[in-house]
Design an enzyme around this catalytic site. Structure first.
Site, PDB file in Angstrom:
ATOM      1  N   SER A  99      32.585 -51.076   4.494  1.00 31.00           N
ATOM      2  CA  SER A  99      33.609 -51.260   5.524  1.00 31.00           C
ATOM      3  C   SER A  99      33.235 -52.457   6.399  1.00 31.00           C
ATOM      4  CB  SER A  99      33.790 -49.970   6.320  1.00 31.00           C
ATOM      5  OG  SER A  99      34.958 -49.995   7.108  1.00 31.00           O
ATOM      6  N   GLU A 150      42.089 -46.159  -0.041  1.00 33.77           N
ATOM      7  CA  GLU A 150      41.397 -46.533   1.196  1.00 33.77           C
ATOM      8  C   GLU A 150      42.117 -46.008   2.445  1.00 33.77           C
ATOM      9  OE1 GLU A 150      38.539 -48.027   1.554  1.00 33.77           O
ATOM     10  OE2 GLU A 150      38.139 -49.263  -0.201  1.00 33.77           O
ATOM     11  N   HIS A 169      38.648 -43.950   1.906  1.00 29.52           N
ATOM     12  CA  HIS A 169      37.672 -44.823   2.554  1.00 29.52           C
ATOM     13  C   HIS A 169      36.450 -44.003   2.990  1.00 29.52           C
ATOM     14  CE1 HIS A 169      36.456 -48.468   4.630  1.00 29.52           C
ATOM     15  NE2 HIS A 169      36.222 -47.783   5.731  1.00 29.52           N
TER      16      HIS A 169
END
Length: 511
Positions: free
Chosen positions: A193, A321, A417
């Site tokens: 990330s 995600e 995610h």
């Protein structure tokens, strides 16, 4: 040069590094050294400064507790972790199964994510013991400044202080890791990330050149700000405190008070949409700044120009995600046609991007379109384009997608995610992200974790994760799933929609 000290049988491990002697702990066959400073505390006269070399110490310094987190935003209650915890934020932690100078093990250096506003290396999901023990590597995790302390673009302070912290930690690794059994010529930096955005940035940071041989970027955050945009956001944050956006003014505020100002601006960021553009719609207030000095150009431009030609790259993303954020904000299954239309208008590439998304995904309803464009804009396409830029510039890249739907929350999260983090570290029952795996990790989760850990550690050791490198013709991609496979890149419709998008520096859109 650093050397390992002797370790009598049954004693705790000791190593001698440049600054002095450290005493760690042996836990389940792995030597662990926590809270080791790699730079001076960035407070007082060093507030908002570039990291400064740490001083030496006499005697044996205990290295058994994590260093305090840098000041944290309020998301997930992280602000409580840093409140009153101390100021020695800039520390590293090391796990090694062979803490002696001759071991020559590959080194994995972790950079945490958290939207550049939260994160600390002491979280249980980042414990490096299993990777080190089973993978034959030395694992290093590090703290870096986030939020206003690390990324606000303010007068009187260098840009990208958080990135400079990461560079300083990598310099510490270069100078000291041999004492822990690591090979300073086989360093792999990896992150997820915002951590993957940092890894991408480091590929373009001249001061980081030569500090790592390989890079792993998991779900690259694609936001990189212009100085004008970053300065305008910093001014809004300072205004919450009745201050100017200068280092001198902001230094009058206690560090644990600053994140609240950022949170206040984030809560109303949609009102700044005409000035800040796309980041305002996602409440993204801090990102690396393409300032022309620390970070001269975007990572995609740097790699296309050949900056990563001598660095092996492993990069990828999860399939779903956006789903994590859709669940957290309560809109899963509730996205309206109007919300989907707005998301397409704001984030789809090009003047006719919304139309092309609808044509590319003709069976998609508003919820799916909302998630697709959100996933593509922030993580999926920045990750894909990083691999493509690396190949364009003459380097080598390996691409993956994590498509395994996690069982947590009744399976509603898909391959969301953050799912890769517990799988890569093998910490399937510890930390906030382990909730994605359900109450008890399944045999499928254990198997997938073993596959990913093997790929990551093999890549760190040899530059080969176990599948062919990506190229523009075959686009071979490792898809991690219940039945993992190597196939052509699976998100072909999105790839075509975004193929001409350069991921430029994000500007200040209004005066």
């Amino acid at each position: 040069m650093t050397t390992a000290a002797s370790e009598p049988a049954g004693s705790e491990p000791e190593v001698r590094i440049a600054a002095g002697v450290l005493c760690g702990r042996r836990e389940e066959g792995v030597a662990v050294f926590r809270g080791v400073p790699f730079a001076e505390a960035p407070v007082g006269a060093l507030r908002f400064a570039a990291p400064q070399p740490v001083g030496t110490w006499d005697g044996v310094r205990p290295a058994v507790s994590y260093g305090p987190p840098p000041p944290q935003a309020g998301a997930f209650g992280m602000d409580a972790l840093s409140r009153g915890a101390g100021y020695d934020w800039l520390t590293v932690n090391v796990w090694s199964s062979e803490p002696h100078a001759g071991a020559g093990l590959p080194v994995l250096v972790w950079i945490y994510g958290g939207a550049y506003v939260i994160g600390t290396s002491g979280l249980p999901e980042y414990d490096g013991a299993r990777l080190a023990r089973e993978g034959g590597v030395v694992v290093v995790t590090l703290n870096y400044r986030v939020g206003i302390e690390g990324f606000a673009h303010i007068d009187g302070a260098p840009a990208n202080r958080g990135l400079l912290d990461q560079v300083a930690a990598l310099e510490w690794v270069r100078d000291n890791i041999r004492a822990f059994g690591g090979d300073p010529d086989r360093v792999t930096v990896f992150g997820q990330s915002a951590g993957a955005g940092s890894v991408a940035a480091l590929l373009a940071v001249p001061r980081a050149a030569g500090l790592f041989r390989r890079a792993i970027a998991q779900s690259v955050c694609g936001t990189f700000f212009s100085p004008e945009l970053a300065a305008d956001i910093a001014a809004a944050c300072a205004a919450e405190l009745g201050l100017r956006p200068t280092a001198a003014d902001l230094a009058t505020v206690a560090p644990d008070r600053l994140p609240a100002a950022g949170d206040a601006v984030g809560a109303k960021s949609a009102s700044f949409a005409e000035r800040w553009g796309q980041p305002a719609h996602k409440s993204v207030l801090f990102s690396p700044v393409v300032d022309g000095d620390v970070l001269p150009v975007t990572p995609w431009q740097a790699l296309a120009d050949g900056a990563g030609r001598d660095i092996d790259l492993l990069v990828g993303h999860t399939r779903d995600e956006q789903r994590l954020f859709t669940v957290f904000d309560g809109t899963l299954g509730k996205v309206t046609d109007e919300q989907a239309a707005m998301a397409l208008e704001v984030f789809a590439p090009g003047p006719d991007g919304a139309r092309r998304y609808r044509e590319g995904f003709p069976a998609a309803g508003p919820g799916e379109l909302f998630e697709l464009v959100g996933s593509d804009w922030l993580f999926r396409m920045p990750s894909l384009h990083l691999a493509e830029a690396q190949v364009t510039g003459g380097g080598r890249a390996h691409l993956y997608e994590l498509a395994w739907p996690c069982p947590g929350m009744g399976g509603a999260l898909g391959a969301c995610h953050g799912l890769d983090v517990p799988l890569v570290f093998g910490n399937l029952g510890d930390g906030l992200l382990s909730a994605l795996l359900g109450e008890s990790p399944s045999a499928a989760a254990e198997e997938l974790s073993a596959q990913m850990r093997t790929a990551w550690t093999s890549f760190a050791a040899h530059g080969d994760p176990g599948w062919p490198a990506y190229d523009a013709e075959r686009r071979l991609t490792r898809v991690f799933d219940t039945q993992s496979a190597v196939t052509a890149y699976p998100e072909e419709t999105s790839r075509l929609l975004w193929q001409n998008h350069p991921f430029p520096v994000l500007p200040l859109t209004g005066g």
